[in-house]
Design an enzyme around this catalytic site. Structure first.
Site, mmCIF file in Angstrom:
data_model
loop_
_atom_site.group_PDB
_atom_site.id
_atom_site.type_symbol
_atom_site.label_atom_id
_atom_site.label_comp_id
_atom_site.label_asym_id
_atom_site.label_seq_id
_atom_site.Cartn_x
_atom_site.Cartn_y
_atom_site.Cartn_z
ATOM 1 N N THR A 184 0.863 -1.263 -0.176
ATOM 2 C CA THR A 184 0.084 -0.107 0.056
ATOM 3 C C THR A 184 1.050 1.122 -0.031
ATOM 4 O OG1 THR A 184 0.121 0.169 2.401
ATOM 5 C CG2 THR A 184 -1.797 -1.241 1.348
ATOM 6 N N GLU A 330 -5.798 -4.215 0.962
ATOM 7 C CA GLU A 330 -6.037 -5.034 1.849
ATOM 8 C C GLU A 330 -7.372 -5.936 1.679
ATOM 9 O OE1 GLU A 330 -5.362 -1.958 2.167
ATOM 10 O OE2 GLU A 330 -3.962 -1.577 3.817
ATOM 11 N N LYS A 439 -12.439 18.519 10.763
ATOM 12 C CA LYS A 439 -13.071 18.525 12.063
ATOM 13 C C LYS A 439 -13.139 20.019 12.455
ATOM 14 C CE LYS A 439 -11.181 13.936 13.600
ATOM 15 N NZ LYS A 439 -9.915 13.935 12.938
ATOM 16 N N TRP A 444 -17.930 16.806 11.788
ATOM 17 C CA TRP A 444 -17.309 16.420 10.697
ATOM 18 C C TRP A 444 -17.633 17.118 9.428
ATOM 19 C CZ3 TRP A 444 -15.682 10.531 11.379
ATOM 20 C CH2 TRP A 444 -14.879 10.689 12.635
#
Ligand code: ADP
Length: 545
Positions: A184, A330, A439, A444
């Protein structure tokens, strides 16, 4: 009582044996780095993969050994996709767009003793030679005519193959044996290796061939616009062997013109890639005055990062069924696919596109849930957002070499680092990567949704939203916009446009116009770079109070 059915292993070599027997005449078209085009069949590919396997065995490659590649999408790279795991070795595809230091780290960590690479990467390989001490063999993926002169230290791919008979019985392996290794990009810390198995790879290929998956079949001619070094090209090489689809490998050129010409020439019905590739294709068509309705594709998968709704819409207006999928290294990578449910089909096109612009629903085999900071499961009500957790037979259980220790929780869930909501029908909407979440005063703000809204503006070519420091609200969104050629909207116009589409307190504090946006090695917006660059923007602009 145990069932009495045969326990035949799910092996990558069985995909190749199948395609050779049942779809041997289906085509593989590749654009090699030395130019021209190579037309061969899947039967040729199978034979050449066996020759490649014999050559690797002759070089001493044994079960469990890693063979690394630094290569574009070519017929030779495809052959290694089968040759290497076929003999029980592990194909370690390395992204050549990474920095040399990252490549050095990844190749050394993967432990390959053989590296196969495309000619354009010779300088890079030479530059790294002393820093890759484990490498015993370097194979140039070209023919004798194009081999660099006076380089006895390098092997030639075609010369190696020509010395072999192609007669080989693939060994029977444990289906759980490792077959592929992919790192990754490691936006935080060092890159981590995901080690796929034969079993996970074959199960993932079934998903690609499902009608509600990618609907891949013998009827398809697929333009592989996602690189073979990006999470196994999203599983398409193996799925194509499973169903006998024609595969078109564009080589090093992924610009709009090259893709359009090749797709048209090869009658490509399906393609897949990251949004930047498709934005580039449409820009080329606009500049060249080509009607997008001339695109030959029936279906187009946009993934790897959030597909802007406006992009999906343009393809639909051109008669191309564009849709989105979500996944990560993944998860092999496919986990969710956006497909219409029966009741969506009666909706107007606009509403259908709303559905296709989401990240999609879990495919069989993939379990999903969202959790809060304490790891408690959250409702799938389409409103609450939480960290997306995933579980399934093609989801990793740990990183290569034990990096990161235990990555699953007590119930076997893998935390993706993505933030999402899931609606009662199971549709996932990704709102952010957790590190990209803005934030603001304890609330959010979704950077993806803001970008998506901005891309609906006709003068906006690309947009990125990052959280930057703010004295009162800790963080506020800042929008970077790349304008379309000859377009000159003011920041105020963009903000007004957004104010009709998102909540007022989400509106970016400013819009900055830029000539380009930084991309990662897999072609995604590099927000880490933008965050660093603009961290103090609102403070220094004096608007931070
Ligand atoms: P890299 O970090 O190298 O790009 P991956 O290709 O594994 O590594 O990236 C996976 C990540 O890409 C996901 O965790 C998610 O954040 C993002 N992603 C993939 N598909 C989508 C999608 N359809 N919409 C939004 N984000 C996506």
């Amino acid at each position: 009582m145990m069932g009495l059915m045969q326990d035949r292993p799910l092996l990558i070599s069985s995909l190749l044996t199948h395609v050779e027997q049942y779809h041997g005449d289906s085509a593989v078209v590749g654009i090699p780095c030395e130019g021209g085009a190579v037309h061969q069949s899947w039967a040729d590919t199978a034979r050449r993969a066996r020759q490649g396997a014999q050559a690797l065995a002759r070089l001493g490659v044994a079960q469990g050994d890693r063979v690394a590649t630094l290569a574009w999408n070519t017929h030779r790279h495809l052959e290694l996709y089968f040759a290497v795991p076929g003999i029980g070795a592990v194909l370690h595809t390395v992204n050549p767009r990474l920095f040399a230091e990252q490549i050095e780290y990844i190749v050394n960590h993967g432990g390959a003793e053989v590296l196969a690479f495309d000619l354009p990467f010779l300088d890079l390989v030479d530059q790294l030679a002393e820093r890759l001490p484990r490498l015993r063999h370097r194979i140039v993926m070209t023919d004798p005519e194009h081999m660099p002169a006076g380089r006895d230290d390098l092997l030639c791919y075609e010369t190696l193959l020509a010395a072999e008979t192609g007669t080989l019985d693939w060994p029977t392996l444990d289906e759980r044996a490792a077959s592929g290794l992919c790192y990754t990009s490691g936006t935080t810390g060092n890159p981590k290796g995901v080690l796929y198995s034969h079993r996970s790879t074959v199960l993932h290929a079934f998903l690609c061939c499902q009608a509600d998956g990618l609907h891949l079949s013998r009827a398809d001619s697929t333009l592989l616009a996602v690189p073979l070094f990006h999470v196994n090209a999203w599983g398409i090489p193996y799925a194509s062997a499973m169903c006998g689809a024609k595969l078109v490998l564009p080589g090093p050129k992924l610009d709009g013109k090259s893709l359009f010409d090749l797709a048209t020439d090869q009658g490509c019905t399906f393609s897949l890639g990251v949004p930047t590739v498709w934005i580039g294709l449409l820009r080329y068509l606009d500049e060249a005055g080509i009607d997008p309705a001339l695109l030959p594709f029936q279906r187009l998968l946009i993934g790897g990062s959030a597909a802007p709704r406006a992009l999906i819409e343009r393809f639909h207006h051109a008669g191309v069924h564009a849709f989105q999928a979500w996944g990560m290294s993944e998860t092999s990578p496919l986990a969710t696919v956006a497909t219409l449910l029966p009741h969506h089909r009666a909706l107007p096109l606009d509403r259908q596109i709303d559905v296709l612009a989401r990240q999609g629903r879990a495919m069989f085999g993939v379990e999903l849930r969202i959790v809060d900071d304490a790891g408690q499961a959250l409702p799938h009500d389409g409103v609450v957002t939480g960290e997306l957790m995933v579980r399934g037979p093609w989801v990793l259980s740990g990183y290569f070499g034990g990096v990161g220790d235990a990555v699953l929780d007590a119930d076997g869930w893998f935390a993706t680092g993505d933030v999402a909501r899931i609606d009662p029908e199971g549709f996932v909407t990704l709102t952010d990567r957790s590190k990209d979440v803005i934030k603001s005063g304890g609330e959010w703000i979704s950077s993806i949704e803001l970008e998506n809204a901005a891309l609906g503006h006709p003068a906006v070519e690309a947009a990125a939203v990052v959280g930057v420091a703010h004295e009162r609200w800790q963080e506020r969104p800042l929008m970077l916009v790349m304008r379309k050629p000859d377009q000159n909207p003011a920041a105020k116009e963009i903000i007004t446009f957004l104010s009709e589409r998102v909540a007022r307190w989400w509106l970016p504090d400013d819009v900055v116009f830029v000539d380009s946006l930084p991309l990662t090695a897999t072609g995604k917006l590099d927000k880490k770079v933008l965050r660093q660059q603009y961290r103090d923007y609102l403070l220094s602009a004096g608007t931070g109070g």
